[in-house]
Every structure is written in C-alpha cells, then in structure tokens.
Design an enzyme around this catalytic site. Sequence first.
Site, PDB file in Angstrom:
ATOM      1  N   CYS A  96       0.854  -1.146  -0.138  1.00 14.56           N
ATOM      2  CA  CYS A  96      -0.026  -0.010   0.029  1.00 14.56           C
ATOM      3  C   CYS A  96       0.978   1.393  -0.021  1.00 14.56           C
ATOM      4  O   CYS A  96       0.602   1.943  -0.668  1.00 14.56           O
ATOM      5  CB  CYS A  96      -0.840  -0.117   1.273  1.00 14.56           C
ATOM      6  SG  CYS A  96      -2.063   1.511   1.420  1.00 14.56           S
ATOM      7  N   CYS A 108      -4.281  -1.012   6.546  1.00 10.92           N
ATOM      8  CA  CYS A 108      -4.304   0.305   6.097  1.00 10.92           C
ATOM      9  C   CYS A 108      -5.630   0.389   5.398  1.00 10.92           C
ATOM     10  O   CYS A 108      -5.577  -0.272   4.297  1.00 10.92           O
ATOM     11  CB  CYS A 108      -3.162   0.762   5.533  1.00 10.92           C
ATOM     12  SG  CYS A 108      -3.230   2.529   5.348  1.00 10.92           S
TER      13      CYS A 108
END
Length: 356
Positions: free
Chosen positions: A98, A191
């Site tokens: 990410c 996340c």
Amino acid sequence: MSRVVVGLSGGVDSAVAALLLKRQGHEVIGVFMNNWEEEDDSGQCSAQQDWEDVRSSCQILDIPHYSVSFAREYEERVFSHFLKEYRAGRTPNPDVLCNREIKFSAFLDLAVKLDADYMATGHFVQRTQAGDLLRGADPAKDQSYFLYMTKAHQLRQTLFPVGHLTKQEVRQIAREAGLLVSDKKDSTGICFIGERRFKQFLQQYLPAQPGDMVTEAGEAIGKHDGLMYYTIGQRKGLGIGGRGDGRSWFVADKDLKNNRLILVQGEDHPKLFARGARIEEITWVNEVPAIRDNEALALQVKLRYRQPDQKAWLTMTGDKGILQFDKPQRAVTPGQSAVFYDGDVCLGGGIVVSSL
RNA sequence: UGGGGUGUAGCCAAGCGGUAAGGCACGGGACUUUGACUCCCGCAUUCGUAGGUUCGAACCCUGCCACCCCAG
C-alpha cells in the site's frame, strides 16, 4: 515556503504533521484518501468518521482540504495481490505494498499534479537529504518497517514532520493546538480497511477448503476450513484442547499438497524456529550495497513490525537471497517481509519464501 | 450373561465427609498501521442419574443408566 500536500488519515499523527508544516510557513493542502468503501466490524463506516475528523482538524488549522479515492488503484495494485498471496498459502503484508503503490505512488502523483513541491505523511520515520530512510525517533512507534519498499526518489519528495517526535509529544502538540483528535485511539488493522475479524474477512473473498489438522507424526487431531485462514506460529482459533501434554498447539507449517495444517505442541517447539530464511524480491531504498555473489553482508533484520533488531547475514544472487540468523527466529512466515537495517538506516528488505 | 473398572465444564484433570485446583479450548479486553505472538480478565451454586446415611457428601451406602476391560 513550499507547497505541501499532506495525506490526512483522520488521526493525530497526520493532523500534527499538517500543523507543523503550517507553522514552518508552508502552503499546506490536506488530502484524505478513501480507498475502501465498506463498513467495518463495528457496523459503521469508519472512513466517514475519519473524514469528519479530517475536516475538523483542517478547519482548526485553517487549511484547504479535499477527499480523493484511490479505491480502484488499491484494488488493482494491492488488494488483488493480497488475495493472490493468500490463495497461494502465504501470509502477505498488504501495508508495505500500500505504501509503495498508493501513498508513495498514486498519492505522490496527485501531489505533483497539484503542483506541490512535496507530499507529506504522518509516518513515524525520518529521511536524509540523500534519500535514505531512517527510523522514527520514537522506538515504540517507528514505522520504517512498512516503508522499506519505497525508493530514495520518492522519499526525497516527501516530508515526515512527526518523524523526529515521540507519540507522546505528538499528542501533546495536538492538545495544545486544540485539535479534537488529540486523544483519538491509534488506528490498527490493514491500512484503509481497518480492524476486522480477519478470518471472517478473508472468507468473504476466499471460499473454504476444509482439511485435516495433523501432528508432526501425521495423526489427525482436528479439522481446518482452509489453509489460507491460518498463518505460521498461530495459536488462537485451532480449537484443540486437552490433547497430549496439555499445552497449547501452534501452526508449524502448511502442507499445501495434501491440504493439511501441521500443528506442534508447546510455544518453544523446535519446528517453530528457523535459523534462516530464503527471500526474494529484495529491494533497496537507496544505495545497493556493493557485495558480490556469495559474499555475506552483516545486517540487522526485522521479520515483523516492532520486533527488536536481529543480527543476520545476507548472501544474494540478483534479487534473491538467503538470510542466516544469529539466533533462531520464531514463526518465519512465507509472504512476510524481512526488513534490513544498518544502525538507524532502513536499507530495504525482501519477501520470505521459506524458512531454513 | 458373569467378574472388574470408570463416570467432575467443550477436552484433559485435581479432589478421598466440610462446602468444586489447574491446564487446554473458548469469550472479552490490552498491545498493534499486515497476519501472528504476548499479556490481563472471564469461564461448573455443581460433580451420570434417583434415592438413602449425616449437622454437612463430588467424596459413604443402594438402585438405575452409560462407557471400557476380562471372561464366555
């Protein structure tokens, strides 16, 4: 004075990052990323609350703020890979991807498009002018582990305003500035996706594939409902009690060929420890160390977030390598990241493919 | 069908007349920007069942039930 686009999560760290940049006289633009449109386990859309918090903080700081969605990019570049890895029986770390694909790529592109001189985040890390990645000053919150896949050129375009502070100091600054998020609980979980009952979450995407749980000797002692729902070193969720000497059972290995989960008893079982690991996809943040094939490089390694540094030796061929640990490491897990350090510098890292 | 043994929470297991240890599992919480690990808290008014003895029983006695072993 520079123009800086700050990634705001709705938490304290990024809000204080924006605050500090503003104090330094920069032109600050706040951007909230909404990359996962789905409610969390508490039944509410936590992204909604986070956006409210971003707005609140930005109003107090008097900075313009926007919301963008990289949901498609997240799906294509992070989540699909995440599922692919789980299907293959490994345990990926989606957050390192990410960071590389979303925050330090898609988001950075956006900042550039907005004519910014820098982007900024609330990560607890620091960097040098040259683009070396350094640990955050707060040893308990250092997040360099999650950024090992980033590159020097990306880091040079990024500011980490809270990296030299401790969490306590960040909260204190937030409190003094009257930010409503000053005491907001730290976010956890993947996340953008947030806290989940992980197995249930995976089951939404990966159908069950039941099989046996077996001992080292091959004795069947239970049923599992899919190897992908378990990870090496795991204790909870096995449902096995009262057998053997009465101690807890742990996942020692996955027998993909026969769809069997191999269990051992006792947290100190030798099968749970490895002297080394085979790793691939080795990447370096900045300088590639000048070592020849088969020459061993001494470094410090973390095999999981917040783990104390472990002494290790790395030998490599191309982007593959072998790590040898000074002390045997517990639950070395395929798919997880081994991150390299030299003192306070995070050099880079690789993906574990097998324990040795 | 005789003889012996055992039945304590989901599992294992203390207890031997004085008012249910412990472990595992499980649940909750803490920790934590992955998954795990770890830590803390909780978890049998009840001891196969029905009676009896006793001030008082899971522990003693009797019947019944279930399971195990040995005979046949």
